[in-house]
Design an enzyme around this catalytic site. Structure first.
Site, short mmCIF file in Angstrom:
data_model
loop_
_atom_site.label_atom_id
_atom_site.label_comp_id
_atom_site.label_asym_id
_atom_site.label_seq_id
_atom_site.Cartn_x
_atom_site.Cartn_y
_atom_site.Cartn_z
N GLY A 137 0.79 -1.23 0.00
CA GLY A 137 0.00 0.00 0.00
C GLY A 137 0.82 1.28 0.00
N SER A 138 2.05 1.23 -0.57
CA SER A 138 2.83 2.47 -0.59
C SER A 138 2.15 3.54 -1.45
CB SER A 138 4.27 2.22 -1.06
OG SER A 138 4.30 1.93 -2.43
N ASN A 139 1.50 3.12 -2.53
CA ASN A 139 0.77 4.10 -3.35
C ASN A 139 -0.43 4.65 -2.60
OD1 ASN A 139 1.80 4.49 -6.24
ND2 ASN A 139 2.01 2.27 -5.91
N LEU A 143 -5.04 -6.55 -7.24
CA LEU A 143 -4.66 -7.59 -8.19
C LEU A 143 -5.80 -8.42 -8.77
CD1 LEU A 143 -1.31 -8.70 -6.53
CD2 LEU A 143 -1.77 -6.81 -8.09
N ASN A 158 -6.79 2.85 -12.66
CA ASN A 158 -5.81 1.88 -12.18
C ASN A 158 -4.42 2.41 -12.49
OD1 ASN A 158 -4.68 -0.67 -11.34
ND2 ASN A 158 -4.46 -1.20 -13.51
N HIS A 191 -0.65 0.92 -13.47
CA HIS A 191 0.03 -0.30 -13.90
C HIS A 191 1.52 -0.01 -14.00
CE1 HIS A 191 0.31 -4.26 -15.68
NE2 HIS A 191 1.18 -3.75 -16.54
N ASP A 195 -6.30 -4.14 -17.87
CA ASP A 195 -5.32 -3.17 -18.39
C ASP A 195 -5.62 -2.65 -19.79
OD1 ASP A 195 -3.93 -3.64 -16.02
OD2 ASP A 195 -2.76 -5.26 -16.90
N GLU A 198 5.56 6.27 -9.58
CA GLU A 198 4.16 6.16 -9.12
C GLU A 198 3.88 7.16 -8.00
OE1 GLU A 198 3.09 1.54 -10.18
OE2 GLU A 198 3.86 1.93 -8.18
C1 GAR Z 1 2.48 -0.96 -7.78
O1 GAR Z 1 3.73 -0.93 -8.39
C2 GAR Z 1 1.40 -1.04 -8.83
O2 GAR Z 1 1.71 -0.42 -10.03
C3 GAR Z 1 1.27 -2.52 -9.03
O3 GAR Z 1 1.38 -3.06 -7.74
C4 GAR Z 1 2.28 -2.24 -6.99
C5 GAR Z 1 1.68 -2.00 -5.63
O4 GAR Z 1 2.59 -1.36 -4.79
N1 GAR Z 1 0.01 -2.84 -9.66
C6 GAR Z 1 -0.10 -3.84 -10.55
O5 GAR Z 1 0.80 -4.57 -10.85
C7 GAR Z 1 -1.50 -3.97 -11.13
N2 GAR Z 1 -1.45 -4.78 -12.32
P1 GAR Z 1 2.14 -0.72 -3.43
O6 GAR Z 1 1.30 -1.76 -2.69
O7 GAR Z 1 3.40 -0.43 -2.69
O8 GAR Z 1 1.34 0.49 -3.73
#
Ligand code: GAR
Length: 297
Positions: free
Chosen positions: A122-124, A195, A212, A214, A255, A284
């Protein structure tokens, strides 16, 4: 009742605001009727055939002004300004924004309640929450939706005092949890490392209101099974010279929704899937929240 619910979904309003809008329509309609009768009586003195000929025309002209006038008092001016400009552009066939290319509620001053869907660390999600928490904007992160009990993003939700909802695959595929989202007044959804495929029922309930992120330059390296480290491993294995991030609208296919934003980074010979993942996370974290603000602000 179902028709009203559909209308509320179409306008993408919370329950309280929806009823204020209906009240504004009702009061505006009644005001324009009374005003119309009053003014025409001054001209025609009696309700003869000419009165009834002019009445509907005059009412049509007066109605939008009355509704706008009433909307000042019900606090719905921004909604009606946007609503009338969309109706006007449809009638006149102008190139102004329509429902299909506007993000939800951008014409309204009502808060935009975002649900962040995430499956992992969940860093984003954290970056987005922190970006909006002190901005004093009408954009609020109101719910964290997660499909993995114990995922890091749930700890972030707890730390930030944001309600969370843990979902299971069967119910998600069948219902998209649309009722829970609507009960929480959610009008925009951000997938930040989520996911699972978004079911059609949810896409239909939130048209042009799900985005989303990606971790690659779509349309390459997307689709079923392409997430997180797998994407970076595939990019490195293909000896790409660059990768990047894609923020896109969500439709019922993995996607494949229209691209909103992309940013690139270069890949050096020494890069591994891990170092590339770090570069991608940096992109991101820098771009996701500002892109959301641009869409909704
Ligand atoms: C992120 O890099 C995001 O782009 C990816 O999962 C990661 C989650 O990181 N998403 C996908 O691959 C979707 N197809 P986070 O949990 O640290 O935010």
């Amino acid at each position: 009742m179902k028709a009203l619910k559909r209308l509320q979904e179409k306008w993408k309003l919370g329950t309280g605001q929806f009823w204020l809008v209906i009240l504004t329509f009702a009061l505006g309609g009644s005001l324009s009727g009374r005003l119309c009768s009053f003014l025409l009586k001054l001209v025609f003195l009696e309700k003869n055939w000419a009165f009834w000929l002019v009445y509907p025309l005059f009412l049509t002209i007066l109605w939008p002004f009355s509704v706008i006038f009433v909307s000042f008092f019900t606090g719905q001016f921004a909604f009606f300004k946007g609503y009338l400009s969309r109706v006007g552009s449809r009638l006149l066939g102008s190139g102004l924004a329509t429902d299909s290319d506007a993000a939800p509620s951008t014409a309204s001053s009502a808060p935009i309640h975002i649900a962040i869907f995430a499956s992992g660390a969940g860093s984003n999600a954290r970056k987005i929450i922190e970006y909006f928490e002190n901005k004093g904007l009408r954009i609020k992160i109101s719910l964290i939706v997660c499909n993995v009990a114990g995922a890091g993003v749930l700890e972030i939700a707890k730390e930030k005092g944001i309600p969370s909802l843990i979902i299971n695959k069967t119910d998600f595929s069948a219902t998209g949890y649309v009722d829970s989202l609507q009960n929480a007044d959610i009008n925009f959804i951000v997938l930040a490392g989520f996911l699972w495929k978004v079911p059609e029922v949810l896409v239909r309930a939130y048209p042009k209101a799900i985005i989303n992120i990606h971790p690659a330059l779509l349309p390459k390296y997307g689709g079923k099974g392409m997430y997180g480290a797998r994407v970076h491993e595939a990019v490195i294995a293909a000896k790409e010279k660059e990768s990047g991030i894609t923020i896109h609208w969500v439709n019922e296919h993995y996607d494949e929704g229209a691209i909103i934003f992309q940013a690139k980074c270069s890949i050096d010979a020494s890069d591994t899937a891990d170092t590339l993942a770090n570069k991608i996370h940096t992109l991101e974290h820098a771009h996701f929240a500002p892109t959301i603000e641009k869409l909704l602000g």
